[in-house]
Motif scaffolding. Structure first.
Motif, mmCIF file in Angstrom:
data_model
loop_
_atom_site.group_PDB
_atom_site.id
_atom_site.type_symbol
_atom_site.label_atom_id
_atom_site.label_comp_id
_atom_site.label_asym_id
_atom_site.label_seq_id
_atom_site.Cartn_x
_atom_site.Cartn_y
_atom_site.Cartn_z
ATOM 1 N N LEU A 23 -57.752 28.646 70.399
ATOM 2 C CA LEU A 23 -57.673 26.734 70.376
ATOM 3 C C LEU A 23 -57.532 26.535 69.041
ATOM 4 O O LEU A 23 -57.935 26.370 68.152
ATOM 5 C CB LEU A 23 -58.922 26.864 70.954
ATOM 6 N N HIS A 45 -52.043 25.526 73.325
ATOM 7 C CA HIS A 45 -52.881 26.596 73.164
ATOM 8 C C HIS A 45 -54.017 26.027 74.099
ATOM 9 O O HIS A 45 -54.379 24.662 74.445
ATOM 10 C CB HIS A 45 -53.515 26.138 72.450
ATOM 11 N N THR A 46 -54.918 26.752 75.240
ATOM 12 C CA THR A 46 -55.465 26.334 76.254
ATOM 13 C C THR A 46 -56.701 27.288 77.274
ATOM 14 O O THR A 46 -56.519 28.347 76.824
ATOM 15 C CB THR A 46 -54.095 25.573 77.734
ATOM 16 N N THR A 47 -57.688 26.967 77.259
ATOM 17 C CA THR A 47 -58.627 27.400 78.014
ATOM 18 C C THR A 47 -58.039 28.133 79.226
ATOM 19 O O THR A 47 -58.725 28.379 79.847
ATOM 20 C CB THR A 47 -60.343 26.921 77.821
ATOM 21 N N GLU A 104 -57.852 33.138 72.376
ATOM 22 C CA GLU A 104 -57.387 31.667 73.130
ATOM 23 C C GLU A 104 -56.682 31.154 72.026
ATOM 24 O O GLU A 104 -55.908 30.091 72.102
ATOM 25 C CB GLU A 104 -58.406 31.071 73.661
#
Length: 113
Positions: free
Chosen positions: A68, A57-59, A66
């Motif tokens: 996050l 999970h990443t921006t 997303e």
């Protein structure tokens, strides 16, 4: 309210998209902690992480959701934290919960004696 000098840090790792009865899970946890008069709760949002599924999970990846990583931290007495754990069991279906002993140096305006 006073926190004992020797306290417990409750750390809860969840995803931003996790839900509880149609509301964000992090919101439900913080509101329940407040309802139980715990000393305080902080939600931290991570720019990157993975959990049990090993899905990243990443921006950095552009997508609508997303999901996050979020970390919720709560510090209080061992008694109060232990009383809150059954509440978490009732509202969480996944995630990671950790406990660790901490020494409180300051809570509020005055240093701990």
């Amino acid at each position: 309210m006073q926190i004992p000098k020797q306290a417990i840090l409750l750390r809860i790792f969840i995803g931003e998209d996790d839900q509880c009865n149609g509301s964000p899970l992090y919101e439900a946890i913080v509101l329940k902690a407040r309802e139980q008069h715990l000393a305080g709760a902080t939600v931290l949002r991570g720019p990157m992480g993975f959990g049990k599924s090993s899905r990243l999970h990443t921006t950095k990846i552009l997508r609508l959701s997303e999901d996050l990583p979020l970390v919720i931290e709560i510090v209080d007495s061992e008694e109060n934290i232990n009383g809150f754990l059954p509440v978490l069991d009732g509202i969480m279906t996944s995630g990671l919960i950790t406990l660790e002993k901490v020494q409180v140096l300051r809570y509020g305006e005055q240093a701990m004696a």
